[in-house]
Design a protein around this motif. Structure first.
Motif, PDB file in Angstrom:
ATOM      1  N   UNK A 287      -6.583   1.796 -12.019  1.00 14.59           N
ATOM      2  CA  UNK A 287      -6.592   1.821 -10.559  1.00 14.59           C
ATOM      3  C   UNK A 287      -7.050   0.476 -10.008  1.00 14.59           C
ATOM      4  N   UNK A 288      -8.054  -0.121 -10.628  1.00 14.57           N
ATOM      5  CA  UNK A 288      -8.545  -1.425 -10.160  1.00 14.57           C
ATOM      6  C   UNK A 288      -7.464  -2.493 -10.305  1.00 14.57           C
ATOM      7  N   UNK A 289      -6.719  -2.448 -11.410  1.00 13.67           N
ATOM      8  CA  UNK A 289      -5.630  -3.408 -11.609  1.00 13.67           C
ATOM      9  C   UNK A 289      -4.558  -3.221 -10.543  1.00 13.67           C
ATOM     10  N   UNK A 290      -4.217  -1.952 -10.247  1.00 17.32           N
ATOM     11  CA  UNK A 290      -3.208  -1.677  -9.233  1.00 17.32           C
ATOM     12  C   UNK A 290      -3.651  -2.156  -7.854  1.00 17.32           C
ATOM     13  N   UNK A 291      -4.917  -1.951  -7.527  1.00 17.70           N
ATOM     14  CA  UNK A 291      -5.425  -2.418  -6.238  1.00 17.70           C
ATOM     15  C   UNK A 291      -5.394  -3.932  -6.147  1.00 17.70           C
ATOM     16  N   UNK A 292      -5.721  -4.591  -7.257  1.00 21.74           N
ATOM     17  CA  UNK A 292      -5.680  -6.055  -7.283  1.00 21.74           C
ATOM     18  C   UNK A 292      -4.251  -6.554  -7.063  1.00 21.74           C
ATOM     19  N   UNK A 293      -3.283  -5.913  -7.725  1.00 21.83           N
ATOM     20  CA  UNK A 293      -1.886  -6.297  -7.533  1.00 21.83           C
ATOM     21  C   UNK A 293      -1.406  -5.975  -6.120  1.00 21.83           C
ATOM     22  N   UNK A 294      -1.897  -4.862  -5.569  1.00 24.59           N
ATOM     23  CA  UNK A 294      -1.493  -4.461  -4.226  1.00 24.59           C
ATOM     24  C   UNK A 294      -1.841  -5.523  -3.194  1.00 24.59           C
ATOM     25  N   UNK A 295      -2.997  -6.122  -3.316  1.00 25.74           N
ATOM     26  CA  UNK A 295      -3.397  -7.179  -2.379  1.00 25.74           C
ATOM     27  C   UNK A 295      -2.952  -8.559  -2.843  1.00 25.74           C
ATOM     28  N   UNK A 296      -2.879  -8.770  -4.154  1.00 23.34           N
ATOM     29  CA  UNK A 296      -2.580 -10.100  -4.677  1.00 23.34           C
ATOM     30  C   UNK A 296      -1.139 -10.528  -4.513  1.00 23.34           C
TER      31      UNK A 296
ATOM     32  N   UNK B 247       0.829  -1.211   0.000  1.00 25.24           N
ATOM     33  CA  UNK B 247       0.000   0.000   0.000  1.00 25.24           C
ATOM     34  C   UNK B 247       0.866   1.264   0.000  1.00 25.24           C
ATOM     35  N   UNK B 248       1.969   1.250   0.719  1.00 27.79           N
ATOM     36  CA  UNK B 248       2.854   2.423   0.697  1.00 27.79           C
ATOM     37  C   UNK B 248       3.453   2.629  -0.691  1.00 27.79           C
ATOM     38  N   UNK B 249       3.760   1.531  -1.383  1.00 32.32           N
ATOM     39  CA  UNK B 249       4.280   1.661  -2.752  1.00 32.32           C
ATOM     40  C   UNK B 249       3.209   2.171  -3.700  1.00 32.32           C
ATOM     41  N   UNK B 250       1.966   1.723  -3.502  1.00 30.88           N
ATOM     42  CA  UNK B 250       0.864   2.248  -4.316  1.00 30.88           C
ATOM     43  C   UNK B 250       0.688   3.739  -4.073  1.00 30.88           C
ATOM     44  N   UNK B 251       0.772   4.148  -2.828  1.00 27.67           N
ATOM     45  CA  UNK B 251       0.677   5.570  -2.509  1.00 27.67           C
ATOM     46  C   UNK B 251       1.825   6.345  -3.153  1.00 27.67           C
ATOM     47  N   UNK B 252       3.016   5.753  -3.163  1.00 26.93           N
ATOM     48  CA  UNK B 252       4.166   6.408  -3.789  1.00 26.93           C
ATOM     49  C   UNK B 252       3.939   6.591  -5.286  1.00 26.93           C
ATOM     50  N   UNK B 253       3.405   5.557  -5.937  1.00 23.78           N
ATOM     51  CA  UNK B 253       3.141   5.655  -7.380  1.00 23.78           C
ATOM     52  C   UNK B 253       2.106   6.733  -7.658  1.00 23.78           C
ATOM     53  N   UNK B 254       1.034   6.768  -6.860  1.00 18.40           N
ATOM     54  CA  UNK B 254       0.002   7.786  -7.058  1.00 18.40           C
ATOM     55  C   UNK B 254       0.566   9.186  -6.807  1.00 18.40           C
ATOM     56  N   UNK B 255       1.440   9.301  -5.818  1.00 21.60           N
ATOM     57  CA  UNK B 255       2.053  10.593  -5.526  1.00 21.60           C
ATOM     58  C   UNK B 255       2.928  11.057  -6.685  1.00 21.60           C
ATOM     59  N   UNK B 256       3.655  10.135  -7.268  1.00 22.31           N
ATOM     60  CA  UNK B 256       4.496  10.470  -8.417  1.00 22.31           C
ATOM     61  C   UNK B 256       3.645  10.964  -9.590  1.00 22.31           C
ATOM     62  N   UNK B 257       2.565  10.259  -9.861  1.00 23.03           N
ATOM     63  CA  UNK B 257       1.698  10.665 -10.976  1.00 23.03           C
ATOM     64  C   UNK B 257       1.030  12.007 -10.705  1.00 23.03           C
ATOM     65  N   UNK B 258       0.774  12.312  -9.447  1.00 21.70           N
ATOM     66  CA  UNK B 258       0.074  13.535  -9.105  1.00 21.70           C
ATOM     67  C   UNK B 258       0.988  14.760  -9.147  1.00 21.70           C
ATOM     68  N   UNK B 259       2.251  14.589  -8.750  1.00 20.41           N
ATOM     69  CA  UNK B 259       3.135  15.745  -8.614  1.00 20.41           C
ATOM     70  C   UNK B 259       4.145  15.847  -9.754  1.00 20.41           C
ATOM     71  N   UNK B 260       4.689  14.729 -10.188  1.00 20.40           N
ATOM     72  CA  UNK B 260       5.741  14.752 -11.204  1.00 20.40           C
ATOM     73  C   UNK B 260       5.150  14.566 -12.595  1.00 20.40           C
ATOM     74  N   UNK B 261       4.467  13.459 -12.803  1.00 23.27           N
ATOM     75  CA  UNK B 261       3.903  13.145 -14.119  1.00 23.27           C
ATOM     76  C   UNK B 261       2.420  13.492 -14.133  1.00 23.27           C
ATOM     77  N   UNK B 262       2.132  14.796 -14.080  1.00 21.52           N
ATOM     78  CA  UNK B 262       0.754  15.243 -13.889  1.00 21.52           C
ATOM     79  C   UNK B 262      -0.114  15.024 -15.120  1.00 21.52           C
TER      80      UNK B 262
END
Length: 677
Positions: free
Chosen positions: A431-440, A407-422
């Protein structure tokens, strides 16, 4: 032989005789004179060392006339009993040279004892002598195609010598496994020297010392000591001779609690040439060694006396260090649990907060960490009495911690997309695929670890956690390091983006003093907590288990939940929402109090006016009247109704008051409101 009352006289007699019968008597008297260990002095131990040396020499020399097994066994047992008495004295009474001589003679006697070539089928013991502090076994393996195992069971009260395949399912203080390649000394069909049997050629001897008191190394650092029993293993050949094929495996149970120790154990052997401990040809098997259960496994390419060294300061400090770390852990976990509940309540209470994707991830992270804290505090040690429950808790903790990293890595990826790669924000399906991988991914890692080890690596009698080093490093430390490297890379990139001009977001924020060091420091600290960077200290502890790192890791990691709450509460929308809610509550409380005060005061004023002046306006305006106006107003009041009725609205104005109270009439309802202007 006449009884002798002191060891000095017995020593003189032993040095001047080689008669077999006298030597048997000397051995018996030596055993008797050393029976009371508490009265033995350093001189007594010196005399005993000389007598043991003479008994050993006589026993192994063929020209003395001691040729029958009974005489040899009698002398051997007397020596073992004497050494058992000596190892019980205080350490300061044994001179290192005397200890070296005693152990060397005992080992020489065990190695040379053959039982006159007495044969055994399969594995057999020619001689077995057990004392409470010392045990000796001489064996004769007839089948070199199987590995040979020697073990001290039930705290040394039982001994086992036999095939490894038949090893009993009992707790062992130590275990020595000699591979079959080392036992195949004489190839099939080879001729043996005259008067030498097949058994004699493959003879094995083991000596188990519960105390290392005979092995005193003056060259050791003052903070280092032997932390295990000492075992002597020999195949009849010269000590330290390299083995053919695979190394011998030695498994020790540490005699001290190493759970608070931060220095690694060292596998050593006793070098008679050096007069101390050495490490040549011995190494630690990290795949099996588990300090959580005080188990250390060594592998050595030769045979002699073996033990394990650890830092004395480590186990002296283990109890206070454990206590301090436990207090820090429980306090930190309690604060974090309360803070995590506050974070989840904050996000769940406001619709604007729930609508943001970032906050939903923080909510899931907070829930995961809260569950991990609960299982950790209430289950990691308390559930050890039930193996099945302990295994389930260990699996859950394994999954929850891996999910936290994910989950911290998912948050890091979202933070990167929000601030750097806007310009590359994720869409809903992504997002659904990322959540599935996050738990899977965490689930698959835990499932594979449990399946490969058949649940044997999760939970033991001390901890409901991962108990095998290979599984711990492969299925926990490795994923944690991948997550940390990802999060650290994102943190660095985001910090650079906020500080520089390359990002549109950073440039828009720079107008609010983003160039200041304090602002960047707050950003880095806040994001470090959110991304779990404190687990970097956990990775360092796994590699270099130093006490200072343990304290830093315990403090920073247990307070991660509190840091997340601070991060959530620093959000401008959160502060605005909480401010609005608090203001609304306070406003309601203030209005209720004002209504209560106004209602009471208006009732008192109305009652006073009714008693003092019968004149009032039909519009309910009370003021000071002249005498000429009172007649008209009296007539008007008579037509208005009963004297007790208050018309609507009622306005009270007095010259000596600085406030005006506007009241709603009782006909509008029981809840009166007052505004002070």
């Amino acid at each position: 032989m006449m009884p002798i009352n002191n060891l000095s006289t017995l020593s003189m007699v032993a040095l001047n005789t080689s008669d077999p019968q006298q030597m048997r008597g000397i051995g018996t008297q030596l055993e008797t004179l050393t029976g009371n260990s508490s009265t033995l002095s350093s001189e007594d131990i010196g005399y005993s060392s000389g007598i043991i040396n003479k008994l050993t020499t006589v026993s192994i020399e063929s020209h003395t006339g001691i040729i029958n097994t009974m005489d040899k066994v009698k002398i051997f047992k007397s020596i073992v009993s004497t050494v058992n008495n000596i190892v019980k004295v205080e350490p300061g009474k044994i001179d290192p040279q005397f200890g070296k001589n005693i152990s060397l003679n005992l080992e020489t006697l065990a190695t040379s004892f053959t039982g006159d070539g007495e044969e055994r089928e399969d594995y057999g013991s020619i001689l077995q002598i057990m004392e409470d502090g010392l045990s000796v076994v001489v064996g004769c393996p007839e089948r070199p195609d199987q590995a040979l195992a020697f073990a001290a069971l039930n705290q040394g009260r039982e001994l086992y010598l036999g095939p490894l395949d038949n090893f009993p399912d009992k707790e062992s203080t130590l275990r020595v496994v000699i591979p079959s390649s080392a036992l195949d000394i004489v190839p099939s069909g080879s001729a043996l020297p005259p008067n030498q049997s097949q058994c004699q050629e493959r003879q094995t001897s083991f000596i188990f010392y519960k105390s290392p008191i005979l092995f005193q190394d003056d060259g050791l650092d003052k903070d280092t000591a032997v932390a295990t029993a000492v075992v002597s293993a020999n195949l009849g050949g010269p000590a330290n001779e390299p083995l053919a094929g695979e190394p011998v495996t030695l498994t020790f149970q540490l005699s001290i609690d190493s759970t608070g120790a931060w220095l690694k154990p060292t596998c050593v052997y006793w070098s008679y040439g050096k007069g101390g401990w050495a490490t040549d040809g011995c190494y630690l098997d990290t795949d099996v060694t588990d300090l959580m259960t005080n188990v250390v496994q060594c592998k050595c390419t030769h045979l002699t006396n073996f033990a394990v060294l650890v830092s004395r300061s480590a186990f002296k400090s283990s109890q206070p260090a454990d206590k301090a770390l436990s207090i820090i852990t429980y306090i930190g976990c309690t604060l974090s649990a309360i803070a995590l509940i506050g974070s989840m309540a904050t996000i769940a209470s406001f619709k604007a907060m729930r609508a943001r994707r970032h906050n939903r991830i923080v909510f899931l992270l907070s829930m995961d960490m809260l569950l991990a804290i609960v299982f950790f505090v209430f289950g990691i040690r308390t559930a050890t009495s039930s193996p099945n429950i302990c295994t389930v808790i260990a699996l859950l903790l394994h999954f929850l911690f891996l999910l936290m990293f994910s989950l911290t890595s998912l948050e890091a990826i979202m933070l990167y997309k929000q601030i750097v790669d806007i310009f590359g924000m994720f869409q809903g399906f992504t997002i659904k695929i990322l959540l599935l991988l996050t738990a899977g991914v965490p689930f698959c890692i835990v499932f594979l670890a449990a399946a490969i080890t058949k649940l044997s690596a999760h939970g033991n009698s001390k901890y409901c956690w991962i108990t095998e080093n290979g599984v711990f490093y492969g299925s926990f430390i490795a994923p944690m390091c991948v997550s940390l490297l990802t999060n650290i890379a994102v943190l660095v990139r985001v910090t650079v983006a906020l500080h520089g001009h390359g990002s549109a977001v950073s440039s828009s924020i720079k107008t609010t003093n983003t160039s200041s060091v304090s602002y960047l420091l707050r950003v880095v600290v806040s994001l470090s907590v959110l991304l779990g960077i404190s687990w970097l200290f956990g990775a360092l502890v796994a590699v270099y288990d130093h006490l200072a790192l343990q304290y830093i890791f315990a403090i920073t990691n247990t307070l991660q939940g509190l840091g997340i709450f601070v991060h959530v509460s620093r959000d401008a929308e959160v502060r605005a929402a909480w401010r609005k809610s608090i203001t609304s509550v306070l406003s309601q409380d203030t209005n209720s109090a004002a209504v209560h005060r106004s209602s009471s005061k208006s009732s008192r004023i109305a009652l006073t006016l009714q008693r003092q002046s019968p004149h009032t306006s039909s519009f309910g305006t009370f003021r000071r009247s002249t005498a000429s106006e009172q007649t008209t107003k009296s007539d008007t009041r008579e037509d208005a109704g009963p004297p007790g009725d208050l018309p609507t609205p009622i306005t009270l104005s007095e010259q000596n008051q600085s406030s005006v109270f506007i009241l709603k009439a009782p006909s509008e309802g029981p809840n009166q409101q007052a505004d002070s202007v």
